[in-house]
Enzyme design. Sequence first.
Site, PDB file in Angstrom:
ATOM      1  N   ARG A 122       0.893  -1.182  -0.032  1.00  0.00           N
ATOM      2  CA  ARG A 122      -0.156   0.085  -0.084  1.00  0.00           C
ATOM      3  C   ARG A 122       0.876   1.292  -0.088  1.00  0.00           C
ATOM      4  NH1 ARG A 122      -5.355   0.088   1.878  1.00  0.00           N
ATOM      5  NH2 ARG A 122      -4.790   2.040   3.154  1.00  0.00           N
ATOM      6  N   ARG A 146       9.527   5.439  -3.684  1.00  0.00           N
ATOM      7  CA  ARG A 146       9.898   6.528  -4.893  1.00  0.00           C
ATOM      8  C   ARG A 146      11.115   7.104  -4.631  1.00  0.00           C
ATOM      9  NH1 ARG A 146       5.488  10.111  -2.749  1.00  0.00           N
ATOM     10  NH2 ARG A 146       3.778   9.082  -3.739  1.00  0.00           N
ATOM     11  N   ARG A 166      -8.819  -6.506  13.490  1.00  0.00           N
ATOM     12  CA  ARG A 166      -8.213  -5.567  14.535  1.00  0.00           C
ATOM     13  C   ARG A 166      -9.082  -4.730  14.940  1.00  0.00           C
ATOM     14  NH1 ARG A 166      -4.341  -7.098  17.478  1.00  0.00           N
ATOM     15  NH2 ARG A 166      -3.094  -5.307  17.849  1.00  0.00           N
ATOM     16  N   ARG A 200      -0.379   6.240  15.925  1.00  0.00           N
ATOM     17  CA  ARG A 200      -0.022   7.428  15.585  1.00  0.00           C
ATOM     18  C   ARG A 200      -1.034   8.552  16.264  1.00  0.00           C
ATOM     19  NH1 ARG A 200      -2.990   5.375   9.861  1.00  0.00           N
ATOM     20  NH2 ARG A 200      -4.662   4.261  10.693  1.00  0.00           N
ATOM     21  N   GLU A 208      -4.042   7.180  18.432  1.00  0.00           N
ATOM     22  CA  GLU A 208      -4.795   5.913  17.986  1.00  0.00           C
ATOM     23  C   GLU A 208      -3.962   4.606  18.498  1.00  0.00           C
ATOM     24  OE1 GLU A 208      -5.602   5.974  13.724  1.00  0.00           O
ATOM     25  OE2 GLU A 208      -5.185   3.792  13.698  1.00  0.00           O
ATOM     26  N   TYR A 230      -9.950  -5.209   3.015  1.00  0.00           N
ATOM     27  CA  TYR A 230      -9.210  -3.985   3.291  1.00  0.00           C
ATOM     28  C   TYR A 230      -9.319  -3.059   2.201  1.00  0.00           C
ATOM     29  CZ  TYR A 230      -4.978  -1.628   5.531  1.00  0.00           C
ATOM     30  OH  TYR A 230      -4.180  -0.512   6.181  1.00  0.00           O
ATOM     31  N   ASP A 277     -10.389   0.944   0.795  1.00  0.00           N
ATOM     32  CA  ASP A 277     -10.378   2.419   0.847  1.00  0.00           C
ATOM     33  C   ASP A 277     -11.782   2.766   0.576  1.00  0.00           C
ATOM     34  OD1 ASP A 277      -7.931   2.630   2.139  1.00  0.00           O
ATOM     35  OD2 ASP A 277      -6.799   2.674   0.333  1.00  0.00           O
TER      36      ASP A 277
HETATM   37  P1  FAD Z   1     -18.470   0.960   8.040  1.00  0.00           P
HETATM   38  O1  FAD Z   1     -17.961   2.434   7.780  1.00  0.00           O
HETATM   39  O2  FAD Z   1     -17.653   0.167   8.993  1.00  0.00           O
HETATM   40  O3  FAD Z   1     -19.972   1.048   8.030  1.00  0.00           O
HETATM   41  C1  FAD Z   1     -20.490  -0.009   8.692  1.00  0.00           C
HETATM   42  C2  FAD Z   1     -21.777   0.201   9.599  1.00  0.00           C
HETATM   43  O4  FAD Z   1     -22.612  -1.001   9.895  1.00  0.00           O
HETATM   44  C3  FAD Z   1     -21.284   0.649  10.555  1.00  0.00           C
HETATM   45  O5  FAD Z   1     -21.803   2.190  11.049  1.00  0.00           O
HETATM   46  C4  FAD Z   1     -21.759  -0.178  11.838  1.00  0.00           C
HETATM   47  O6  FAD Z   1     -22.315   0.510  12.996  1.00  0.00           O
HETATM   48  C5  FAD Z   1     -22.959  -0.795  11.159  1.00  0.00           C
HETATM   49  N1  FAD Z   1     -23.488  -2.114  11.716  1.00  0.00           N
HETATM   50  C6  FAD Z   1     -22.489  -3.094  11.739  1.00  0.00           C
HETATM   51  N2  FAD Z   1     -23.164  -4.387  11.937  1.00  0.00           N
HETATM   52  C7  FAD Z   1     -24.523  -3.716  12.339  1.00  0.00           C
HETATM   53  C8  FAD Z   1     -25.489  -4.441  12.988  1.00  0.00           C
HETATM   54  N3  FAD Z   1     -25.382  -5.807  13.302  1.00  0.00           N
HETATM   55  N4  FAD Z   1     -26.885  -3.641  13.183  1.00  0.00           N
HETATM   56  C9  FAD Z   1     -26.818  -2.338  12.719  1.00  0.00           C
HETATM   57  N5  FAD Z   1     -25.658  -1.759  12.037  1.00  0.00           N
HETATM   58  C10 FAD Z   1     -24.518  -2.591  11.881  1.00  0.00           C
HETATM   59  N6  FAD Z   1     -10.099   4.908   3.595  1.00  0.00           N
HETATM   60  C11 FAD Z   1      -9.599   5.810   2.692  1.00  0.00           C
HETATM   61  O7  FAD Z   1      -9.929   6.099   1.602  1.00  0.00           O
HETATM   62  N7  FAD Z   1      -8.718   6.706   3.300  1.00  0.00           N
HETATM   63  C12 FAD Z   1      -8.233   6.741   4.563  1.00  0.00           C
HETATM   64  O8  FAD Z   1      -7.445   7.704   4.898  1.00  0.00           O
HETATM   65  C13 FAD Z   1      -8.806   5.701   5.334  1.00  0.00           C
HETATM   66  N8  FAD Z   1      -8.432   5.728   6.643  1.00  0.00           N
HETATM   67  C14 FAD Z   1      -8.916   4.695   7.460  1.00  0.00           C
HETATM   68  C15 FAD Z   1      -8.499   4.898   8.799  1.00  0.00           C
HETATM   69  C16 FAD Z   1      -8.906   3.978   9.808  1.00  0.00           C
HETATM   70  C17 FAD Z   1      -8.495   3.905  11.140  1.00  0.00           C
HETATM   71  C18 FAD Z   1      -9.976   2.991   9.176  1.00  0.00           C
HETATM   72  C19 FAD Z   1     -10.387   1.861  10.196  1.00  0.00           C
HETATM   73  C20 FAD Z   1     -10.155   2.764   8.039  1.00  0.00           C
HETATM   74  C21 FAD Z   1      -9.799   3.815   7.114  1.00  0.00           C
HETATM   75  N9  FAD Z   1     -10.093   4.018   5.696  1.00  0.00           N
HETATM   76  C22 FAD Z   1      -9.630   4.840   4.925  1.00  0.00           C
HETATM   77  C23 FAD Z   1     -11.302   2.792   5.215  1.00  0.00           C
HETATM   78  C24 FAD Z   1     -12.645   3.629   5.375  1.00  0.00           C
HETATM   79  O9  FAD Z   1     -13.030   3.830   6.813  1.00  0.00           O
HETATM   80  C25 FAD Z   1     -13.809   2.340   4.772  1.00  0.00           C
HETATM   81  O10 FAD Z   1     -13.143   2.220   3.407  1.00  0.00           O
HETATM   82  C26 FAD Z   1     -15.232   2.675   4.819  1.00  0.00           C
HETATM   83  O11 FAD Z   1     -15.563   3.509   5.892  1.00  0.00           O
HETATM   84  C27 FAD Z   1     -15.770   1.686   4.735  1.00  0.00           C
HETATM   85  O12 FAD Z   1     -17.142   1.791   4.834  1.00  0.00           O
HETATM   86  P2  FAD Z   1     -18.572   0.519   5.107  1.00  0.00           P
HETATM   87  O13 FAD Z   1     -19.767   1.208   4.656  1.00  0.00           O
HETATM   88  O14 FAD Z   1     -18.052  -0.553   4.290  1.00  0.00           O
HETATM   89  O15 FAD Z   1     -18.110   0.112   6.536  1.00  0.00           O
HETATM   90  N1  UDP Z   2       3.327   0.978   7.745  1.00  0.00           N
HETATM   91  C1  UDP Z   2       4.632   0.883   8.192  1.00  0.00           C
HETATM   92  N2  UDP Z   2       5.064   1.990   9.045  1.00  0.00           N
HETATM   93  C2  UDP Z   2       4.300   3.205   8.911  1.00  0.00           C
HETATM   94  C3  UDP Z   2       2.855   3.294   8.226  1.00  0.00           C
HETATM   95  C4  UDP Z   2       2.310   1.960   7.654  1.00  0.00           C
HETATM   96  O1  UDP Z   2       5.152   0.192   8.462  1.00  0.00           O
HETATM   97  O2  UDP Z   2       4.612   4.173   9.345  1.00  0.00           O
HETATM   98  C5  UDP Z   2       2.887  -0.384   7.408  1.00  0.00           C
HETATM   99  C6  UDP Z   2       1.966  -1.121   8.428  1.00  0.00           C
HETATM  100  O3  UDP Z   2       1.957  -2.325   8.271  1.00  0.00           O
HETATM  101  C7  UDP Z   2       0.411  -0.446   7.833  1.00  0.00           C
HETATM  102  C8  UDP Z   2       0.686  -0.637   6.262  1.00  0.00           C
HETATM  103  O4  UDP Z   2       1.885  -0.193   6.039  1.00  0.00           O
HETATM  104  O5  UDP Z   2      -0.602  -1.435   8.288  1.00  0.00           O
HETATM  105  C9  UDP Z   2      -0.255   0.066   5.775  1.00  0.00           C
HETATM  106  O6  UDP Z   2      -0.529   1.307   6.054  1.00  0.00           O
HETATM  107  P1  UDP Z   2      -1.458   2.416   5.921  1.00  0.00           P
HETATM  108  O7  UDP Z   2      -1.182   3.915   6.106  1.00  0.00           O
HETATM  109  O8  UDP Z   2      -1.973   2.350   4.602  1.00  0.00           O
HETATM  110  O9  UDP Z   2      -2.502   1.934   6.996  1.00  0.00           O
HETATM  111  P2  UDP Z   2      -4.221   2.428   7.372  1.00  0.00           P
HETATM  112  O10 UDP Z   2      -4.236   3.937   6.936  1.00  0.00           O
HETATM  113  O11 UDP Z   2      -4.703   1.539   6.465  1.00  0.00           O
HETATM  114  O12 UDP Z   2      -4.110   2.044   8.951  1.00  0.00           O
END
Ligand code: FAD
Ligand code: UDP
Length: 373
Positions: free
Chosen positions: A172, A176, A249, A280, A300, A348, A350
């Site tokens: 991911r 570069r 996780r 972070r 976090e 996983y 985005d």
């Molecule tokens: P979710 O957002 O998980 O929505 C699912 C919903 O279903 C939740 O609100 C939950 O409460 C509900 N639900 C589950 N079970 C039930 C139940 N039994 N009854 C009623 N409701 C229920 N993507 C990016 O593009 N850029 C980023 O920088 C980025 N950063 C991230 C950082 C973190 C820490 C995390 C965890 C994810 C990140 N993502 C990022 C990914 C992004 O969050 C997801 O792609 C997106 O939110 C997924 O949407 P979803 O609708 O599939 O799931």
């Molecule tokens: N990672 C790492 N060092 C960093 C940032 C990321 O080793 O400083 C690795 C780590 O294994 C992480 C993966 O790269 O799970 C993907 O990172 P990303 O920032 O895409 O993770 P997310 O924002 O989805 O948590």
Amino acid sequence: MKKYDYLIVGAGLFGSVFAHEAVKCGKTCLVIDKRDHIGGNIYTEEIEGIQVHKYGAHIFHTSNKTVWDYVNQFAEFNHFVNSPIAVYKDELYNLPFNMNTFHQLWGVRTPAEAEAKIREQISRMHITNPRNLEEQALALVGQDVYEKLIEGYTRKQWGRECRELPAFIIKRLPLRYTYDNNYFKDPYQGIPKGGYTEIIRKLLEGTQVILKTDFFANKEELCAQAEKVVFTGMLDEFYDYCYGPLDYRSLRFETEVLDMANYQGNAVVNYTDYEVPYTRIIEHKHFEFGTQPKTVITREYSAEWTKGAEPYYPVNDPANNELYAKYERRALEEKNVIFGGRLGMYRYMDMDRVIEEALSLAETELVYCNENE
Ligand code: FAD
Ligand code: UDP
């Protein structure tokens, strides 16, 4: 005749995009969520005039122009570019791995010098076919980058040794040989002005939404109201973990309002040393170039997932993917239930990928529905 065409479980991005498309096609939808707000993990909330990403840093980035145009219908995006800083003990590095990082590590100045250094480190490893994250990382960037910037962070993030993790996770991150700290390779990137929740609110216009409602506690009654279910919760929970639980996780967020204008000078700072308990710290105002007198930061922490905890990341290692395939076979037999999103598809993904998947489902599902009327 049932009251709704679709019951959509989950008011996250997947459920909301699908609901929007369905309503556009004249369908009726009921969206439920067990949380007390819409948006799922992209939920943002205003604190001290700052949009706070309640479930971790969310930066929108995509290479897909259709997806970019799609989200731009619902928000104006700013020109934020993610350029995280890594802290390793008392050293600071730019991410992703680029000429700035290599200069900070070794004092090298030219791409040729950096490439020679990495090539020399890689050649000592004799890894021809990387089988896991450790081998993949070592084969890509060599020992120094791996030890200082990858190993500790990854062990904290996933609660596993790097050699027990799939190689794709580290792919991911770009590598570069230019002085370019942009974490993403995509041509489109930004943060929605006014926050992500506003996008979801617009997507859900015309849809009935009920919050604080768990699907499993009200399953019969809810299903009786709709022709079909779009389920975006955990696939294994849907089947009562009949083949055993999938691994996830979880995360813990510690958010603080600080009486100062600028805490860390950057939106995202990663702590790559294993000894620091969090992965972070994000300082939310920097996502939107905020000038407020106070600031809001979030530490976090990564955590083991146990039943009842929030499942933030699927663990897509071979054992879990195999288990998922069993659930998926069962899911494909369902006539009236469709599984989507990060949890329903156990992927996983985005945000851009989630939108692609929801639009693709809408295209097949809603055309199919119309043809059958
Ligand atoms: P979710 O957002 O998980 O929505 C699912 C919903 O279903 C939740 O609100 C939950 O409460 C509900 N639900 C589950 N079970 C039930 C139940 N039994 N009854 C009623 N409701 C229920 N993507 C990016 O593009 N850029 C980023 O920088 C980025 N950063 C991230 C950082 C973190 C820490 C995390 C965890 C994810 C990140 N993502 C990022 C990914 C992004 O969050 C997801 O792609 C997106 O939110 C997924 O949407 P979803 O609708 O599939 O799931
Ligand atoms: N990672 C790492 N060092 C960093 C940032 C990321 O080793 O400083 C690795 C780590 O294994 C992480 C993966 O790269 O799970 C993907 O990172 P990303 O920032 O895409 O993770 P997310 O924002 O989805 O948590």
